[in-house]
Design a protein around this motif. Structure first.
Motif, short mmCIF file in Angstrom:
data_model
loop_
_atom_site.label_atom_id
_atom_site.label_comp_id
_atom_site.label_asym_id
_atom_site.label_seq_id
_atom_site.Cartn_x
_atom_site.Cartn_y
_atom_site.Cartn_z
N GLU A 22 -3.53 4.08 9.46
CA GLU A 22 -3.81 3.08 8.44
C GLU A 22 -3.23 1.72 8.81
O GLU A 22 -3.82 0.68 8.51
CB GLU A 22 -3.25 3.53 7.08
CG GLU A 22 -4.02 4.67 6.45
CD GLU A 22 -5.45 4.30 6.11
OE1 GLU A 22 -5.66 3.23 5.52
OE2 GLU A 22 -6.35 5.08 6.47
N MET A 68 -5.37 -1.48 9.19
CA MET A 68 -5.05 -2.67 8.41
C MET A 68 -5.00 -3.91 9.29
O MET A 68 -5.45 -5.00 8.89
CB MET A 68 -3.72 -2.47 7.68
CG MET A 68 -3.24 -3.69 6.91
SD MET A 68 -4.36 -4.18 5.58
CE MET A 68 -4.06 -2.86 4.41
N GLY A 99 0.81 -1.22 0.00
CA GLY A 99 0.00 0.00 0.00
C GLY A 99 0.84 1.26 0.00
O GLY A 99 0.52 2.22 -0.71
N GLU A 128 -5.36 -0.75 -0.09
CA GLU A 128 -4.68 0.22 0.76
C GLU A 128 -3.91 1.24 -0.06
O GLU A 128 -3.76 2.41 0.35
CB GLU A 128 -3.74 -0.51 1.72
CG GLU A 128 -3.02 0.40 2.70
CD GLU A 128 -3.97 1.13 3.62
OE1 GLU A 128 -3.61 2.26 4.04
OE2 GLU A 128 -5.06 0.60 3.92
#
Length: 314
Positions: free
Chosen positions: A219, A223, A87, A166
């Motif tokens: 993030e 995740m 990502g 992502e």
């Protein structure tokens, strides 16, 4: 003729009295006490309700360090790290493409971000798992050739589904960080003869990290929790293993609480790492770095000791 003045009749030579010490009385916030009592009462009610429920809490410590659970934790962490790596790299590439003056690359990046942000990640995982309906074989010439069902394993499905999704979100985060750097920095670097790539690598990206790092930490934590969705594609991560153990042990709810405890533990560790990473990149942007948790605890302890000593002296 001289006049003798009797100095004893005059005022005494004493220094004037200083101002009286101000006695500060702190303002009492009764509303805070009331809300604190209400919050503690609600918390106590929730704890009591769970303690009276038909839940075998003893099963959680029995399986907390089970080999299968630890294997699921390891696979969850591995999937989190690899997906975030895909990502972040993909997000940087897409952000540069989005800011490019080339309309083709900019449009491709915009379409990618629009598509992957506009569809749920769970749907993307299921689509990746069932793409064998479209691509019966995967053929890379002399390097690799196999059926799609054998090529697209549960791990690869989870990795592509999470990582590519992502990348779309990281692209917007990276784009915001790059736009936060003043254009004069780029112009000055170009005036010194630096190429566009070198300017990005040495001038723009290091300054953009202060804007990119905080949401990237969020993030990573997100995740870690999103990996629980890959249980639908038969990948044995933490949630999938906990569900399997719950079905065989007769404690399905207890194993869900166990999985939640592991997620809380891992996200707490990641949050501490995120804090110190943000503190590292805050150097140069603020005059004083924020205090670490240990420094805050030490300051609170010193404050309490000073208050107690002051009260004893009084």
């Amino acid at each position: 003729m001289t006049v003798d003045i009797d100095k004893s009749d005059g005022p005494a030579d004493t220094p004037p009295a200083g101002p009286e010490a101000i006695k500060a009385i702190p303002v009492r916030h009764y509303g805070r006490y009331v809300t604190a009592v209400i919050a503690l009462a609600l918390l106590g009610g929730i704890v009591y309700a769970f303690s009276q429920g038909k839940i075998n809490w003893g099963a959680i410590p029995d399986y907390f360090f089970n080999d299968r659970i630890l294997s699921g934790v390891g696979k969850t962490l591995l999937l989190t790290v690899l997906s975030m790596a895909i990502g972040i790299v993909g997000g940087i590439v897409l952000a540069v493409m989005r800011l490019s003056k080339n309309p083709v690359t900019s449009s491709i990046a915009w379409f990618y971000i629009w598509f992957f942000r506009g569809t749920p990640v769970l749907v993307q995982l299921i689509v990746w798992f069932n793409l064998g309906l479209v691509f019966e074989y995967i053929n890379l010439g002399p390097f690799y050739k196999d059926e799609w069902s054998d090529f697209m394993t549960p791990f690869l499905t989870a990795l592509l589904g999470l990582g590519l999704n992502e990348a779309a979100y990281m692209a917007e985060i990276c784009r915001a960080g790059l736009l936060a750097v003043d254009e004069g920095q780029t112009e000055a670097a170009h005036a010194l003869g630096m190429s566009h790539a070198k300017t990005l690598r040495r001038i723009v990206i290091p300054q953009a990290m202060r804007v990119i790092v905080p949401p990237t930490g969020n993030e990573v934590i997100n995740m870690l929790k999103t990996t629980s969705l890959v249980s639908v594609v038969q990948y044995s991560e933490l949630l999938r293993v906990a569900q399997d153990i719950g079905q065989t042990s007769g404690a399905p709810a207890e194993m869900l609480f166990l999985a939640a405890a592991w997620y809380l533990l891992l996200t707490s560790i990641f949050s501490v790492g995120q804090y110190y990473l943000e503190r590292y990149y805050a150097r140069g942007s603020s005059r004083s770095l924020p205090a670490t948790p240990f420094q805050k605890i030490r300051a609170n302890l010193l404050s309490l000791s000073n208050r107690s000593s002051a009260g004893g002296n009084a």
